[in-house]
Design an enzyme around this catalytic site. Structure first.
Site, PDB file in Angstrom:
ATOM      1  N   GLN A  40    -125.222  85.041   4.177  1.00 46.59           N
ATOM      2  CA  GLN A  40    -125.297  84.978   5.735  1.00 46.59           C
ATOM      3  C   GLN A  40    -126.510  85.522   6.175  1.00 46.59           C
ATOM      4  O   GLN A  40    -127.028  85.299   7.267  1.00 46.59           O
ATOM      5  CB  GLN A  40    -124.102  85.900   6.423  1.00 46.59           C
ATOM      6  CG  GLN A  40    -122.619  85.144   6.080  1.00 46.59           C
ATOM      7  CD  GLN A  40    -122.537  84.020   6.536  1.00 46.59           C
ATOM      8  OE1 GLN A  40    -122.863  83.743   8.109  1.00 46.59           O
ATOM      9  NE2 GLN A  40    -122.365  82.868   6.055  1.00 46.59           N
TER      10      GLN A  40
ATOM     11  N   ASP B  96    -117.528  77.612   4.756  1.00 47.41           N
ATOM     12  CA  ASP B  96    -118.732  77.057   5.590  1.00 47.41           C
ATOM     13  C   ASP B  96    -118.544  75.563   5.286  1.00 47.41           C
ATOM     14  O   ASP B  96    -118.739  74.907   6.061  1.00 47.41           O
ATOM     15  CB  ASP B  96    -119.873  77.501   5.010  1.00 47.41           C
ATOM     16  CG  ASP B  96    -120.290  78.662   6.029  1.00 47.41           C
ATOM     17  OD1 ASP B  96    -119.663  79.115   6.972  1.00 47.41           O
ATOM     18  OD2 ASP B  96    -121.409  79.285   5.667  1.00 47.41           O
TER      19      ASP B  96
ATOM     20  N   HIS C 177    -129.357  83.067   7.174  1.00 45.23           N
ATOM     21  CA  HIS C 177    -129.051  82.128   8.319  1.00 45.23           C
ATOM     22  C   HIS C 177    -130.247  82.234   9.370  1.00 45.23           C
ATOM     23  O   HIS C 177    -130.821  81.302   9.770  1.00 45.23           O
ATOM     24  CB  HIS C 177    -127.619  82.423   8.956  1.00 45.23           C
ATOM     25  CG  HIS C 177    -126.605  81.682   8.502  1.00 45.23           C
ATOM     26  ND1 HIS C 177    -126.605  80.182   8.784  1.00 45.23           N
ATOM     27  CD2 HIS C 177    -125.716  82.005   7.715  1.00 45.23           C
ATOM     28  CE1 HIS C 177    -125.654  79.750   8.167  1.00 45.23           C
ATOM     29  NE2 HIS C 177    -124.773  80.644   7.699  1.00 45.23           N
TER      30      HIS C 177
ATOM     31  N   GLU D  14    -117.583  88.316  12.393  1.00 47.91           N
ATOM     32  CA  GLU D  14    -117.201  86.810  12.235  1.00 47.91           C
ATOM     33  C   GLU D  14    -116.596  86.352  10.964  1.00 47.91           C
ATOM     34  O   GLU D  14    -115.422  85.721  10.818  1.00 47.91           O
ATOM     35  CB  GLU D  14    -118.616  85.973  12.559  1.00 47.91           C
ATOM     36  CG  GLU D  14    -118.602  84.604  12.398  1.00 47.91           C
ATOM     37  CD  GLU D  14    -119.829  83.956  12.235  1.00 47.91           C
ATOM     38  OE1 GLU D  14    -119.917  82.697  12.481  1.00 47.91           O
ATOM     39  OE2 GLU D  14    -120.999  84.595  11.993  1.00 47.91           O
ATOM     40  N   HIS D  15    -117.120  86.851   9.894  1.00 48.93           N
ATOM     41  CA  HIS D  15    -116.675  86.716   8.499  1.00 48.93           C
ATOM     42  C   HIS D  15    -116.352  88.030   7.965  1.00 48.93           C
ATOM     43  O   HIS D  15    -117.193  88.955   7.863  1.00 48.93           O
ATOM     44  CB  HIS D  15    -117.692  85.842   7.564  1.00 48.93           C
ATOM     45  CG  HIS D  15    -118.161  84.565   8.082  1.00 48.93           C
ATOM     46  ND1 HIS D  15    -119.375  84.691   8.768  1.00 48.93           N
ATOM     47  CD2 HIS D  15    -117.775  83.384   8.217  1.00 48.93           C
ATOM     48  CE1 HIS D  15    -119.831  83.385   9.214  1.00 48.93           C
ATOM     49  NE2 HIS D  15    -118.725  82.648   8.791  1.00 48.93           N
TER      50      HIS D  15
ATOM     51  N   HIS E 138     -93.880  77.724  51.505  1.00 46.01           N
ATOM     52  CA  HIS E 138     -93.299  77.833  50.305  1.00 46.01           C
ATOM     53  C   HIS E 138     -91.746  77.985  50.463  1.00 46.01           C
ATOM     54  O   HIS E 138     -91.061  77.339  49.672  1.00 46.01           O
ATOM     55  CB  HIS E 138     -93.783  78.853  49.352  1.00 46.01           C
ATOM     56  CG  HIS E 138     -95.098  78.777  48.723  1.00 46.01           C
ATOM     57  ND1 HIS E 138     -96.263  78.453  49.403  1.00 46.01           N
ATOM     58  CD2 HIS E 138     -95.456  78.660  47.354  1.00 46.01           C
ATOM     59  CE1 HIS E 138     -97.342  78.228  48.566  1.00 46.01           C
ATOM     60  NE2 HIS E 138     -96.774  78.320  47.149  1.00 46.01           N
TER      61      HIS E 138
END
Length: 859
Positions: free
Chosen positions: A681, A784, A684, A750-751, A843
């Site tokens: 990661q 992934d 990235h 995230e992971h 109503h």
């Protein structure tokens, strides 16, 4: 093959002739009088013929000027061999009688022999070749020149069959207006083992790095030599002029053949984005080593952001020169093999930065090295006075030489800059404020990004396709005639190798299977009270836009992760947006997946402009109802801007930040596996963050992981990116797995990877995470690409309240209710009472008017 011969006078008149002749072989210069020999020899590799009685000084001057070999009379060889290396001498031997049955033996050691013969009948070549071989049994190479008669293709082929090269005057070759085609000559000397008669051709760059495999014919070789470019024979389309459509052209440097004469090697200067259709420099994956570093520095020079360290290096010569001197000094002081390798790498990095900054390539450097290797005399090589340590040693003694440099270097500071190393903390020793800070991500300058994105979005909203094309030209440097591809997509836009196709197909099947299982197609029906039935059913979101990052990368995985759940959900219109490659096309892998998931449109655009086009629609881009997909900070900002604009009427999947990963590891973990997951990661982007929670790990275990991070990280092609992201990452030592899970739930990664003993039992304690990878055999990379789960996940802590992309991302649920007459009678009073409380008379009346009819005739 042949040895082209040309006079220096012809070269001076036509340098391009020399360059063209040099593409296929070394060139023999017949004379060297009256010209700048060094300048001529810089054009291509040349031999120089020297007349009888040449002084040794002249011979040495020629070699120092860059001559590859000297052709000298056999009678002069003995005196020249005293000062000239024998592997640089070719000895010429005249043969007066071509009909003789044998020739006097020539025995002097040399690089080869050049026999000068009178007119020769082609049929007589086999006999003469045998005689010449017998006369020069120790010769590594034999060359022949014929004094009368024009050479023919038949004669060059006949001599080549006996491994003898024929000297051919340049005037006889088509390059100089003659009849003999150089391509035909090369092909005539080759043997093909293929049924189609083509010759396998390895294409390499100037550093001899293999770029790919092609095929050649006599015609394609001739055309390559004529144009000076990479031209090959396609097995399907005929002549293939490399880069004609993509722009990735090749300048031809040299054509050579292998030892068996059944394969060719084309040395080329490859232009960006590279040889491969996948926009990599080679067909064998990413570039590496020093050529990879050069490519990286060229891209950094063009794209490094203002204020970055790399930009400073290119723009501040004083800083760069200081770093070169600092690293040279570090290399001098290094003693261990590891330190010497490290410091040499640093010095090469900064030296190559200076080269790239000044337009100097590795090829230019190698030319200088090759040139120097051809020289036979050199200067003494002593250091200049201010660097001459030996003279200082003599004057001041050993101690003075080994004294500290005049400008001391802060070793700790240098090491911190160079090392791929995570920060380290101990949870028990941190304050509450520090613990809160550890939950934060690298700062995103939201206001600055929004200020850049809003004008782009507004421009596309107003000018539509025109703005889209202008922005693509501006940001992607690609001039497009149209920004869209409509289904059905052409077959030639999705040509893939079988292994890539099979990999995509398997990933597709797994992702489809998992996302198909997420969709419950049954209608929910509940009778809340007699006569009152409530139901819920799903409907697909009709039009969805899927953003797939790209440009320099190829991301079929993101296309799958977004396209498959949209297909499963039943979306009627799927628009896939992805940036164009440098030639204006879309990666065939992305087109293949787009076709597979039933996409109706591919928007060939990236960034905020692509998001805006899908949000508002243009004349050619369909407006969508929801936009999903990852992207950089500008894409994310554009999605947020579009969602907040009521005139766009568009939804998004989730907010997103840079990629992130958290690993929880206990003493049973494998340090190499943990490090590889962290780096997966970290590569990235420079704003990515990875965190290791070391639960009860010993000092030695943590050190082992740190060492693996350094070792594996330095070996990565994206090591410079890792160096930046790792500096924003950290190791947090905690006492237990329970403590680690508590921190992880606060961080909401995230992971999340669980490198734990019996990892499965700990999943129940996970409250906040985008996706969990359980145990040592579940690397994040599988999620992934192909395990089946989705990789478009909430980042920046949004996992506390958002799910990752799934099938339900692409559907909406509609509720309905059916009341019978009796049911309304039972429920009506409750409704009218609540409506009266809220003061909503209409109503109340909508129910009361019905109740009146129901109850009118009731006893």
């Amino acid at each position: 093959m042949i040895l082209p011969a040309v006079s220096l006078a012809d070269v001076v008149r036509d340098v391009e002739l020399l360059r063209t002749l040099g593409l296929a072989n070394d060139v023999l210069l017949d004379s060297v009088e009256g010209a700048n020999l060094s300048e001529v020899l810089s054009v291509t590799s040349c031999w120089v013929r020297l007349p009888a009685g040449t002084l040794t000084e002249t011979a040495v001057d020629c070699l120092n000027a860059g001559a590859s070999k000297l052709v000298v009379p056999y009678t002069d060889a003995e005196s020249l061999r005293q000062v000239v290396p024998t592997n640089r001498l070719v000895l010429s031997v005249p043969v007066d009688d071509a009909a003789a049955e044998e020739l006097p033996a020539v025995t002097l050691q040399a690089a080869g022999y050049l026999f000068s013969l009178p007119s020769v009948d082609t049929n007589n070549i086999p006999r003469l070749a045998k005689i010449l071989r017998a006369a020069a049994p120790k010769a590594s190479r034999i060359y022949v020149e014929i004094s009368t008669g024009a050479p023919t293709l038949e004669s060059t082929t006949a001599w080549n069959a006996h491994d003898i090269d024929l000297v051919v005057p340049a005037r006889e070759l088509s390059a100089a207006g003659g009849k003999l085609d150089l391509g035909d000559v090369i092909a005539g000397g080759l043997t093909s083992d293929r049924a189609d008669g083509l010759f396998s051709t390895i294409v390499v760059d100037e550093q001899r790095v293999a770029l790919g495999l092609c095929y050649s014919s006599a015609k394609s070789i001739s055309e390559a030599l004529r144009t000076g470019t990479g031209v090959y024979q396609s097995r399907k389309r005929g002549l293939w002029y490399k880069g004609e459509s993509s722009g990735a052209t090749q300048r031809l440097i040299k054509v050579a053949y292998d030892c068996d004469k059944d394969a060719l090697q084309f040395t080329v200067r490859q232009s960006d984005p590279g040889f491969c259709h996948l926009e990599t420099r080679t067909c064998f994956g990413a570039d590496s080593g020093i050529t990879g570093l050069e490519a990286l520095l060229r891209s950094r020079k063009a794209e490094a952001p203002e204020g970055s360290y790399t930009r400073r290096l290119f723009e501040d010569p004083v800083l760069l020169h200081s770093k070169i001197m600092e690293e040279a000094d570090e290399l001098v002081e290094a003693t261990s093999p590891a330190d010497i390798a490290w410091e040499t790498a640093d010095l090469i990095y900064f030296a190559l930065t200076k080269c790239v900054a000044n337009g100097v390539s590795i090829t230019d450097i190698e030319k200088q090295l090759d040139r120097r290797s051809k020289a036979v005399t050199r200067r003494a090589g002593n250091a200049k006075s201010k660097w001459d340590l030996s003279s200082k040693k003599a004057a001041n003694g050993q101690q003075a030489v080994e004294s500290t440099p005049a400008t001391p270097v802060n070793k700790a500071e240098v090491a911190t800059k160079k090392e791929i190393k995570m920060k380290s903390y101990n949870y028990a020793e941190t304050t509450a404020q520090q613990r809160q800070a550890l939950l934060l991500r690298p700062i995103i300058k939201t206001d600055e990004i929004l200020a850049r994105v809003k004008p782009i979005v507004e421009d596309v909203r107003k000018r539509g396709d025109e703005a889209l094309l202008d922005l693509t030209a501006r940001f992607d440097k690609v001039q497009l005639k149209s920004s869209v591809m409509k289904a059905p997509f052409p077959a030639d836009a999705m040509q893939l190798s079988e292994n890539v196709r099979a990999a995509i197909d398997q990933a597709y099947d797994n992702i489809y299977k998992f996302h198909e299982a997420q969709l419950d197609r049954t209608e929910l029906r509940v009778e809340t009270m007699p006569g009152v039935v409530c139901s819920r059913f799903f409907r697909a979101i009709e039009k969805v836009g899927l953003y797939v990052p790209g440009g320099t990368a190829v991301l079929p995985s993101s296309t799958l992760m977004l396209g498959v759940p949209a297909l499963v959900a039943g979306c009627s219109e799927i628009v896939i947006a992805t940036p164009p490659r440098k030639d204006g096309t879309v990666a065939p892998e992305v087109v293949y997946v787009a076709n597979k998931v039933g996409a109706t449109t591919i928007l060939v655009a990236g960034g905020a402009q692509a998001v805006a086009a899908m949000a508002y629609g243009t004349a050619t881009v369909p407006k969508v109802d929801k936009i999903c997909g990852p992207g950089n900070q500008y894409v994310t900002a554009a999605k947020m801007v579009a969602q907040s604009d009521s005139s766009a009427m568009v939804a998004i999947d989730m907010p997103a930040g840079p990629s992130e990963l958290l690993v929880i590891a206990d003493p049973t973990c494998n340090p190499a596996y943990v490090a590889s997951d962290l780096l997966s990661q970290a590569e990235h982007g420079e704003d990515s963050q990875v965190v290791l929670l070391a639960a009860g790990l010993s000092d030695s275990a943590v050190a082992a992981i740190e060492q693996e991070v350094r070792t594996q990280g330095e070996a990565l092609p994206r090591a410079d990116i890792v160096r930046e992201s790792i500096s924003k990452s950290y190791i947090l030592r905690v006492d237990s797995v329970a403590e680690a899970l508590k921190f992880s739930n606060q961080y909401a990664p995230e992971h999340l990877i669980l490198h734990l003993d019996d990892a499965e039992q700990h999943v129940a304690a996970v409250q906040n995470a985008g996706s969990v990878f359980v145990g040592p055999w579940s690397p994040e990379s599988c999620g992934d690409y192909a395990s089946g789960t989705n990789h478009t996940l909430p980042t920046y802590g949004y996992a506390r309240m958002y799910s990752g992309v799934n099938t339900l991302t692409f559907v909406k649920h509609i509720t309905s209710q059916t009341l019978t007459k009796e049911g309304l009678d039972r429920l009506g009073d409750t409704v009218t009472t609540l409506a009266e409380v809220e003061g909503l008379e209409a109503h109340r009346n909508a129910v009361a008017i019905r109740l009146k009819d129901i109850r009118r005739n009731r006893p």
